[in-house]
Design a protein around this motif. Sequence first.
Motif, PDB file in Angstrom:
ATOM      1  N   ALA A 104      47.820  39.225  33.629  1.00  0.00           N
ATOM      2  CA  ALA A 104      46.572  39.580  34.391  1.00  0.00           C
ATOM      3  C   ALA A 104      45.552  41.164  34.604  1.00  0.00           C
ATOM      4  O   ALA A 104      46.320  42.088  33.676  1.00  0.00           O
ATOM      5  CB  ALA A 104      47.667  40.446  35.557  1.00  0.00           C
ATOM      6  N   TRP A 110      36.244  37.623  40.836  1.00  0.00           N
ATOM      7  CA  TRP A 110      36.330  39.157  42.044  1.00  0.00           C
ATOM      8  C   TRP A 110      37.099  38.069  43.321  1.00  0.00           C
ATOM      9  O   TRP A 110      35.777  36.864  43.584  1.00  0.00           O
ATOM     10  CB  TRP A 110      35.594  39.960  42.484  1.00  0.00           C
ATOM     11  N   GLN A 121      39.689  40.534  50.073  1.00  0.00           N
ATOM     12  CA  GLN A 121      40.652  40.184  50.342  1.00  0.00           C
ATOM     13  C   GLN A 121      41.190  40.980  51.729  1.00  0.00           C
ATOM     14  O   GLN A 121      41.673  40.487  52.904  1.00  0.00           O
ATOM     15  CB  GLN A 121      42.175  40.866  49.965  1.00  0.00           C
ATOM     16  N   ILE A 170      40.181  46.202  50.360  1.00  0.00           N
ATOM     17  CA  ILE A 170      41.039  45.377  49.155  1.00  0.00           C
ATOM     18  C   ILE A 170      40.713  44.172  48.540  1.00  0.00           C
ATOM     19  O   ILE A 170      39.399  43.372  49.240  1.00  0.00           O
ATOM     20  CB  ILE A 170      42.690  44.889  49.890  1.00  0.00           C
ATOM     21  N   TYR A 171      39.914  44.701  47.338  1.00  0.00           N
ATOM     22  CA  TYR A 171      39.809  42.896  46.561  1.00  0.00           C
ATOM     23  C   TYR A 171      40.485  42.687  45.416  1.00  0.00           C
ATOM     24  O   TYR A 171      41.478  42.888  45.292  1.00  0.00           O
ATOM     25  CB  TYR A 171      38.525  43.448  45.184  1.00  0.00           C
ATOM     26  N   ASP A 172      41.196  41.620  45.075  1.00  0.00           N
ATOM     27  CA  ASP A 172      41.548  40.723  44.054  1.00  0.00           C
ATOM     28  C   ASP A 172      41.150  40.486  42.597  1.00  0.00           C
ATOM     29  O   ASP A 172      39.794  40.094  42.637  1.00  0.00           O
ATOM     30  CB  ASP A 172      42.784  39.999  44.396  1.00  0.00           C
ATOM     31  N   ARG A 209      40.790  38.742  38.357  1.00  0.00           N
ATOM     32  CA  ARG A 209      41.339  37.734  37.653  1.00  0.00           C
ATOM     33  C   ARG A 209      40.902  37.858  36.151  1.00  0.00           C
ATOM     34  O   ARG A 209      39.291  37.155  36.510  1.00  0.00           O
ATOM     35  CB  ARG A 209      41.376  36.662  38.123  1.00  0.00           C
ATOM     36  N   ASN A 261      46.911  36.013  36.782  1.00  0.00           N
ATOM     37  CA  ASN A 261      47.023  35.908  37.687  1.00  0.00           C
ATOM     38  C   ASN A 261      46.286  37.213  38.368  1.00  0.00           C
ATOM     39  O   ASN A 261      45.718  37.528  37.939  1.00  0.00           O
ATOM     40  CB  ASN A 261      48.726  36.556  38.007  1.00  0.00           C
ATOM     41  N   HIS A 262      46.114  37.676  39.796  1.00  0.00           N
ATOM     42  CA  HIS A 262      45.349  38.387  40.153  1.00  0.00           C
ATOM     43  C   HIS A 262      45.896  39.796  40.020  1.00  0.00           C
ATOM     44  O   HIS A 262      46.929  39.880  40.232  1.00  0.00           O
ATOM     45  CB  HIS A 262      45.211  38.085  41.951  1.00  0.00           C
ATOM     46  N   THR A 263      45.199  40.610  40.929  1.00  0.00           N
ATOM     47  CA  THR A 263      45.590  42.258  40.503  1.00  0.00           C
ATOM     48  C   THR A 263      44.592  42.410  42.095  1.00  0.00           C
ATOM     49  O   THR A 263      43.773  42.921  42.505  1.00  0.00           O
ATOM     50  CB  THR A 263      45.275  43.005  39.663  1.00  0.00           C
ATOM     51  N   ASN A 264      45.874  43.735  42.915  1.00  0.00           N
ATOM     52  CA  ASN A 264      44.864  43.967  43.969  1.00  0.00           C
ATOM     53  C   ASN A 264      43.614  45.545  43.174  1.00  0.00           C
ATOM     54  O   ASN A 264      44.613  45.982  42.583  1.00  0.00           O
ATOM     55  CB  ASN A 264      45.349  44.655  45.139  1.00  0.00           C
TER      56      ASN A 264
END
Length: 1023
Positions: free
Chosen positions: A444, A482, A485, A519-521, A523, A532-535
């Motif tokens: 990630a 992207w 969230q 908040i964006y995630d 990958r 996996n994703h990261t915030n």
Amino acid sequence: MGLFLVAVVARADWTTTQTQNGTPKDVVVFRPGFFAVATDLELFISQDGGVSTLSGGMSGSYLRGTSCVVGIRDDGTVRSVGGCSPDEGKTLFPDAPEDLPAVRFSPDGGVGYAAAKVSPVSWEFRSSLVPKQGNAEWGTLAMPLPSAVAQAPLAVLPPQADGLPHALFSVSPAKANFVWYRGTTAQAYPAQGVTPPSAARTVALLPGVDPAKPLAYFGNDAGLFRGTLGGASSPFDPVQLDGGPVSVDALAFDVASGSDAGVGFGLMLIKQQNGKVAALSAEPVVPSAAPGSVWRNNPKFRTDLTESAAQVACAGASYCVAILPRPVQNILIYENKAKPVVNVVQPFDVEEGTQKKLALDVVDNDGDAVRMTATLRDPSRLLTAVTEPSATGGNGLTLSLAAASGFCANQKAFVDVVASDGLASHDTMKTVELQVKHTEPPAAPAGASVAVEGGVFFAGGARGTLTPLRGPSGCAPIKYLWAAQTPKAPPLEVTDTVATLNPVMSRADRCKPGINTFIYDVRAHDGELTSNHTNVPVMIYPWGPPEAPFDSATREVYSGQALGPLDLKTHLCAGTDGLPPVTRLWSVTDNPSNVEVTLVGSGAAVGSIPVEGSSVQVSSQSCVDTSLKLRAFNRLIVEGRVLDGPVSDVNVTVLPRRIPLETVSLALDLGPQEERKVHGRVTTTPVLNCTGERALTTVATLEEPEAAPGVPGRVLATQTFAGISDGFDLALPPTCGEGSYTVRVRVHETLGNGKVVTSELSQPYQRNARDVVLGDLSGELIATCGQGARGKLRQTFPEGACTVVDLAWNRSLGPELASLESSGDSVELATQDTELESLVGELVTLNVKATAPGATEATREHVVRIGARPFVTLDRSTELAAGSDSGQVGVLVTLRNDSACGVASLDYEEVAIGVELLPDSVKVDGQRMTPTEVTDGHFTVGPLAVAAGATATISYVVRPGLLSTPTYSGVAKLRGVVVSQAPAPPPSTSGCGCSGGGSGVTAFGLGALAWLARRRRGVRARS
């Protein structure tokens, strides 16, 4: 002999048939579908389903040409179908042998070998290569083994590359004894060893790499043996066969019908340990390998046969015939009809870091053994391949594939498969696609870096980028994915590696205090797999930058007018509580016309560096529209950060302010008095500006005085011109008397709305009277040979005199005139006399009378001398007298009359400076002549008569002065008028004034004839 049809029994690609009579001993296949079987009672011939025979016990056969079947009877005589062979009835042996077990020919029938028992204890080996002996067509071959007993197995190779055929005889009923003939040269190979191999049941020969060393095969009750002849004394080695020891009874090969994919079709009939007969097929090999190394059972062969085969023969790799030593069902026919069929599952996946086995199965519906090759094509070089035998045994193979680790994208590879049954037309090719799978996803992302002007995002402000940071492991991502969230999060514009955030928000969300966090995630995606994703949190500050001050990129203002503040924008949130103050900054980016720009209020000048102010004023002194480029932007300070709004670059057009025509006073500025014109100029008070850019027209008129008050007089002259600044010229009436006039000007201006404004002024003008006075004449009167004297003369007037006069001309004295024509102030005249000499120098007297209205007349007499154009060419040379020590110099002047008229009164004036003339030395054409008017270096000779085109020569002697530089010049005159052309200056000379040596002073001055003679001979030097 007759033609019969024989019933056949078929199974798969094997067909069973039989001869008509006897037990088979030998079989020859000429081509597919055409073969002959020799029995103890006949020669059985099968051709494309039809059958014919030759009666009598037969030992062998061959084909002559394309259709002539020839049989060899047991008694060694030759018999052919229909007597087609020229050898019909001939015999191979001198006497009928007791037994003829072996006779064989090359496929074209050109070479033959045979072995026969000719007495109870004697055997003969003969060949067509040995010359005829007696009544025997074939001669005897030398036999290296005295105890040789010929057996039925015999193999023959046609002539090889070295031109020699080969034959291999089996010569023992008990042991594997052989005699090999290379042509007619024999070599014995007796069986060796403690337990030598038993006698051969079948033999075969194949071409070797060396044409002198063929490959030899034999089969016996223990199996199959192979060796290369021409080398070791015991060349044969056993060939490993599956299933243990078997009896190899019949063997045939073909190595001419294959390809690079496989050669060496082979068919072998064996008797197994269970007593049953089986057929084995040889797996083809590469062309450089020895055939017959691997044999496989042919599952299509019948399984109920228990009687051993006597022999098998093939035509290429597609058609074989085997014979059984029995009277019925004694022929087995094999046809190679089916191509190999490759069966494989594809695409075949191999995951990174794993090993998998790819089964490459092949099926041949004829039961042939198949050679399969598999070549890996892996552009990415991620696979290693190891070839293994087929897991099921028999045909086919297994490819063990191992994939490397650490690659980052699925790759394609290929396996090129080729299957060969020994027949080139049956080669089967197939490409298997491999998918080399990437299976390890990237880690990630480790967050994202933010890049935005000012370091933070403002609502409605500058766009910025979010650049993901690569995770600690896995393949390098090729793009990032992207997703928002938080509700109402501004959308992202995404490329493979960067996300751009445009902080656009609604007015309600933007125009309130406080920071918004979204908040964006993200990958990572490496092209195949996703992490996996990261915030990623993003903060957006309120208010945002102000607006651009101007809506439009262009503005028009009059000089002195202000821009702003009320008509300019400030901020979207204007009027909202909490909004910080908005200021405005101005600068000039381009000002080619030097328009003055100042801040309203302070009057401070605005230049290229931005200055703060709510509005600016522009002023221009130009009379045309001018332009400049202004830059303005609004500024806001939020949380200590300066936010500049969008820049407004405005092209400002400044319109001039013009002084109206009706507000100025006109004045006339008239120039000094002239005789024929009135010069003047219009001026204004104050000065009317921008006249060149205004639609102004000025009309100036010269008028007679007013006939009555307010009634303009008659217009005498008019001039109209554009603008007002140009001067005007009005023509006065042609008179020498005084006069009173009115000069009037009218200035008209057409305004932009079409209206015409006019301003007018008149002023009296008084002209003074002028006297009539005549001046001198200008011009000349020139006489020309044959044409008389002609010329144009002009009467001149003193300054201030009246020139508006009429002139009258007449001749009072001088040569009679042929014509006298006047025009204005000029007259053209010509004489009646056309002689050159009589006219040159003559005087013509002309009387001129001038009259004019309002003035007293005037007269004047003019005397004009007739001149001429130069027509005499002068040529001068000097010569130092030869043999003289006095330094005297002779001078020679030649006059040439270039006109068509002769003259008799020509005078020549000579000037010699820096020398002393010897007067008695002057001669004309060799005759002494006393010069006249002799003064210091000057003298005159004349009159001279020179005919048209002729010359006259003048010579004289001078004594140059000490240290002086003599110079010479002269002119020719006719009646006082110079008629000679100036000669070119002579070249520089020495101090003596000489231009060359001569014949002496005495000879020059006193002996002119001798001097002239030498001149004609070119003795003297020309100056």
